[in-house]
Design a protein around this motif. Structure first.
Motif, PDB file in Angstrom:
ATOM      1  N   THR A  26       0.853  -1.187   0.000  1.00 13.54           N
ATOM      2  CA  THR A  26       0.000   0.000   0.000  1.00 13.54           C
ATOM      3  C   THR A  26       0.887   1.234   0.000  1.00 13.54           C
ATOM      4  O   THR A  26       2.096   1.141   0.210  1.00 13.54           O
ATOM      5  CB  THR A  26      -0.911   0.054   1.238  1.00 13.54           C
ATOM      6  OG1 THR A  26      -0.099   0.276   2.392  1.00 13.54           O
ATOM      7  CG2 THR A  26      -1.724  -1.210   1.403  1.00 13.54           C
ATOM      8  N   SER A  27       0.273   2.412  -0.175  1.00 16.46           N
ATOM      9  CA  SER A  27       1.048   3.655  -0.216  1.00 16.46           C
ATOM     10  C   SER A  27       1.608   4.022   1.142  1.00 16.46           C
ATOM     11  O   SER A  27       2.554   4.806   1.242  1.00 16.46           O
ATOM     12  CB  SER A  27       0.170   4.797  -0.733  1.00 16.46           C
ATOM     13  OG  SER A  27      -0.943   4.990   0.132  1.00 16.46           O
ATOM     14  N   TYR A  28       1.039   3.468   2.202  1.00 14.90           N
ATOM     15  CA  TYR A  28       1.473   3.834   3.542  1.00 14.90           C
ATOM     16  C   TYR A  28       2.241   2.721   4.245  1.00 14.90           C
ATOM     17  O   TYR A  28       2.549   2.814   5.427  1.00 14.90           O
ATOM     18  CB  TYR A  28       0.270   4.246   4.398  1.00 14.90           C
ATOM     19  CG  TYR A  28      -0.881   3.271   4.345  1.00 14.90           C
ATOM     20  CD1 TYR A  28      -1.937   3.487   3.476  1.00 14.90           C
ATOM     21  CD2 TYR A  28      -0.904   2.132   5.156  1.00 14.90           C
ATOM     22  CE1 TYR A  28      -2.991   2.587   3.398  1.00 14.90           C
ATOM     23  CE2 TYR A  28      -1.948   1.244   5.088  1.00 14.90           C
ATOM     24  CZ  TYR A  28      -3.000   1.474   4.204  1.00 14.90           C
ATOM     25  OH  TYR A  28      -4.038   0.593   4.137  1.00 14.90           O
ATOM     26  N   SER A  29       2.540   1.642   3.547  1.00 20.51           N
ATOM     27  CA  SER A  29       3.281   0.542   4.166  1.00 20.51           C
ATOM     28  C   SER A  29       4.768   0.664   3.864  1.00 20.51           C
ATOM     29  O   SER A  29       5.179   1.385   2.955  1.00 20.51           O
ATOM     30  CB  SER A  29       2.758  -0.812   3.671  1.00 20.51           C
ATOM     31  OG  SER A  29       2.931  -0.922   2.269  1.00 20.51           O
ATOM     32  N   TYR A  30       5.550  -0.058   4.651  1.00 24.37           N
ATOM     33  CA  TYR A  30       6.979  -0.091   4.433  1.00 24.37           C
ATOM     34  C   TYR A  30       7.340  -1.229   3.479  1.00 24.37           C
ATOM     35  O   TYR A  30       6.541  -2.128   3.230  1.00 24.37           O
ATOM     36  CB  TYR A  30       7.712  -0.311   5.767  1.00 24.37           C
ATOM     37  CG  TYR A  30       7.553   0.817   6.745  1.00 24.37           C
ATOM     38  CD1 TYR A  30       6.638   0.738   7.790  1.00 24.37           C
ATOM     39  CD2 TYR A  30       8.326   1.966   6.624  1.00 24.37           C
ATOM     40  CE1 TYR A  30       6.496   1.776   8.693  1.00 24.37           C
ATOM     41  CE2 TYR A  30       8.183   3.009   7.522  1.00 24.37           C
ATOM     42  CZ  TYR A  30       7.266   2.914   8.549  1.00 24.37           C
ATOM     43  OH  TYR A  30       7.132   3.942   9.432  1.00 24.37           O
ATOM     44  N   ASP A  31       8.549  -1.156   2.972  1.00 23.71           N
ATOM     45  CA  ASP A  31       9.049  -2.271   2.162  1.00 23.71           C
ATOM     46  C   ASP A  31       9.059  -3.546   2.996  1.00 23.71           C
ATOM     47  O   ASP A  31       9.476  -3.544   4.148  1.00 23.71           O
ATOM     48  CB  ASP A  31      10.492  -2.001   1.723  1.00 23.71           C
ATOM     49  CG  ASP A  31      10.556  -1.364   0.359  1.00 23.71           C
ATOM     50  OD1 ASP A  31      11.677  -1.242  -0.177  1.00 23.71           O
ATOM     51  OD2 ASP A  31       9.508  -0.996  -0.179  1.00 23.71           O
ATOM     52  N   MET A  32       8.602  -4.616   2.393  1.00 21.19           N
ATOM     53  CA  MET A  32       8.759  -5.932   2.994  1.00 21.19           C
ATOM     54  C   MET A  32       9.525  -6.805   2.009  1.00 21.19           C
ATOM     55  O   MET A  32       9.523  -6.567   0.803  1.00 21.19           O
ATOM     56  CB  MET A  32       7.404  -6.538   3.322  1.00 21.19           C
ATOM     57  CG  MET A  32       6.677  -5.834   4.453  1.00 21.19           C
ATOM     58  SD  MET A  32       5.181  -6.687   4.967  1.00 21.19           S
ATOM     59  CE  MET A  32       5.882  -8.201   5.648  1.00 21.19           C
ATOM     60  N   VAL A  33      10.181  -7.818   2.543  1.00 19.18           N
ATOM     61  CA  VAL A  33      10.987  -8.705   1.717  1.00 19.18           C
ATOM     62  C   VAL A  33      10.222  -9.993   1.460  1.00 19.18           C
ATOM     63  O   VAL A  33       9.674 -10.596   2.385  1.00 19.18           O
ATOM     64  CB  VAL A  33      12.319  -9.034   2.405  1.00 19.18           C
ATOM     65  CG1 VAL A  33      13.150  -9.965   1.522  1.00 19.18           C
ATOM     66  CG2 VAL A  33      13.087  -7.748   2.691  1.00 19.18           C
ATOM     67  N   TYR A  34      10.190 -10.386   0.206  1.00 17.86           N
ATOM     68  CA  TYR A  34       9.499 -11.602  -0.195  1.00 17.86           C
ATOM     69  C   TYR A  34      10.471 -12.527  -0.908  1.00 17.86           C
ATOM     70  O   TYR A  34      11.432 -12.078  -1.562  1.00 17.86           O
ATOM     71  CB  TYR A  34       8.331 -11.266  -1.123  1.00 17.86           C
ATOM     72  CG  TYR A  34       7.291 -10.390  -0.475  1.00 17.86           C
ATOM     73  CD1 TYR A  34       7.364  -9.005  -0.546  1.00 17.86           C
ATOM     74  CD2 TYR A  34       6.236 -10.955   0.248  1.00 17.86           C
ATOM     75  CE1 TYR A  34       6.431  -8.196   0.077  1.00 17.86           C
ATOM     76  CE2 TYR A  34       5.289 -10.154   0.860  1.00 17.86           C
ATOM     77  CZ  TYR A  34       5.390  -8.777   0.774  1.00 17.86           C
ATOM     78  OH  TYR A  34       4.449  -7.985   1.388  1.00 17.86           O
ATOM     79  N   TRP A  35      10.194 -13.824  -0.799  1.00 11.21           N
ATOM     80  CA  TRP A  35      11.036 -14.847  -1.423  1.00 11.21           C
ATOM     81  C   TRP A  35      10.185 -15.807  -2.235  1.00 11.21           C
ATOM     82  O   TRP A  35       9.057 -16.147  -1.850  1.00 11.21           O
ATOM     83  CB  TRP A  35      11.784 -15.663  -0.369  1.00 11.21           C
ATOM     84  CG  TRP A  35      12.851 -14.905   0.346  1.00 11.21           C
ATOM     85  CD1 TRP A  35      12.744 -14.224   1.521  1.00 11.21           C
ATOM     86  CD2 TRP A  35      14.220 -14.765  -0.070  1.00 11.21           C
ATOM     87  NE1 TRP A  35      13.948 -13.669   1.864  1.00 11.21           N
ATOM     88  CE2 TRP A  35      14.879 -13.981   0.895  1.00 11.21           C
ATOM     89  CE3 TRP A  35      14.951 -15.224  -1.166  1.00 11.21           C
ATOM     90  CZ2 TRP A  35      16.230 -13.649   0.823  1.00 11.21           C
ATOM     91  CZ3 TRP A  35      16.297 -14.895  -1.251  1.00 11.21           C
ATOM     92  CH2 TRP A  35      16.923 -14.112  -0.274  1.00 11.21           C
ATOM     93  N   GLY A  36      10.736 -16.270  -3.337  1.00 15.94           N
ATOM     94  CA  GLY A  36      10.127 -17.354  -4.070  1.00 15.94           C
ATOM     95  C   GLY A  36      10.565 -18.691  -3.492  1.00 15.94           C
ATOM     96  O   GLY A  36      11.378 -18.750  -2.569  1.00 15.94           O
ATOM     97  N   LYS A  37      10.031 -19.772  -4.075  1.00 12.83           N
ATOM     98  CA  LYS A  37      10.351 -21.110  -3.572  1.00 12.83           C
ATOM     99  C   LYS A  37      11.593 -21.692  -4.218  1.00 12.83           C
ATOM    100  O   LYS A  37      12.088 -22.725  -3.782  1.00 12.83           O
ATOM    101  CB  LYS A  37       9.157 -22.032  -3.785  1.00 12.83           C
ATOM    102  CG  LYS A  37       7.952 -21.636  -2.944  1.00 12.83           C
ATOM    103  CD  LYS A  37       6.805 -22.621  -3.121  1.00 12.83           C
ATOM    104  CE  LYS A  37       5.628 -22.228  -2.231  1.00 12.83           C
ATOM    105  NZ  LYS A  37       4.489 -23.169  -2.367  1.00 12.83           N
ATOM    106  N   GLY A  38      12.080 -21.052  -5.252  1.00 12.00           N
ATOM    107  CA  GLY A  38      13.323 -21.476  -5.868  1.00 12.00           C
ATOM    108  C   GLY A  38      13.153 -22.339  -7.102  1.00 12.00           C
ATOM    109  O   GLY A  38      12.142 -23.013  -7.289  1.00 12.00           O
TER     110      GLY A  38
END
Length: 121
Positions: free
Chosen positions: A102-114
């Protein structure tokens, strides 16, 4: 939430090429730095390459000159063109993304399964 799905791994002979891709989907407000990491058997996960939303890239020394990372911002997809592959490139390759939902959220880190890349004759 953001989902990352990798594809394009496989078995290739030494000296060959592969081009895995990673597509992001879900609730995405902005997709910032994306990248590839890899983990070989018995070793820790390590950075392979990253690319910012503006296209600035960073590579591990071990892949410089052989691998190229690029992205399609319209598709929230990154690619890793891997040339001159060596047996030591064998690993599970993971996609990584820093994203805001969202416009008011911080960056979060996401990962794929590989996706598994095997370089062998």
């Amino acid at each position: 939430q953001v989902q990352l799905v990798e594809s394009g791994g496989g078995l290739v002979q030494p000296g060959g090429s592969l081009r895995p891709s990673c597509a992001a989907s879900g609730k995405i407000f902005s997709m910032n730095t994306m990248g590839w990491y890899r983990q070989a058997p018995g070793k820790e996960r390590e950075l392979v390459a990253t690319i910012t939303s503006s296209g600035n890239t960073n590579y591990a020394d071990s892949v410089k000159g052989r691998f190229t990372i690029y992205r399609d911002n319209a598709k929230n997809t990154i690619y890793l063109q891997m040339n001159s592959l060596k047996p030591e490139d064998t690993a599970v390759y993971y996609c990584n993304a820093h994203a805001r939902t969202t416009s008011y959220s911080y960056d979060m880190v996401y990962w794929g399964k590989g996706t598994l890349v095997t370089v062998s004759s």
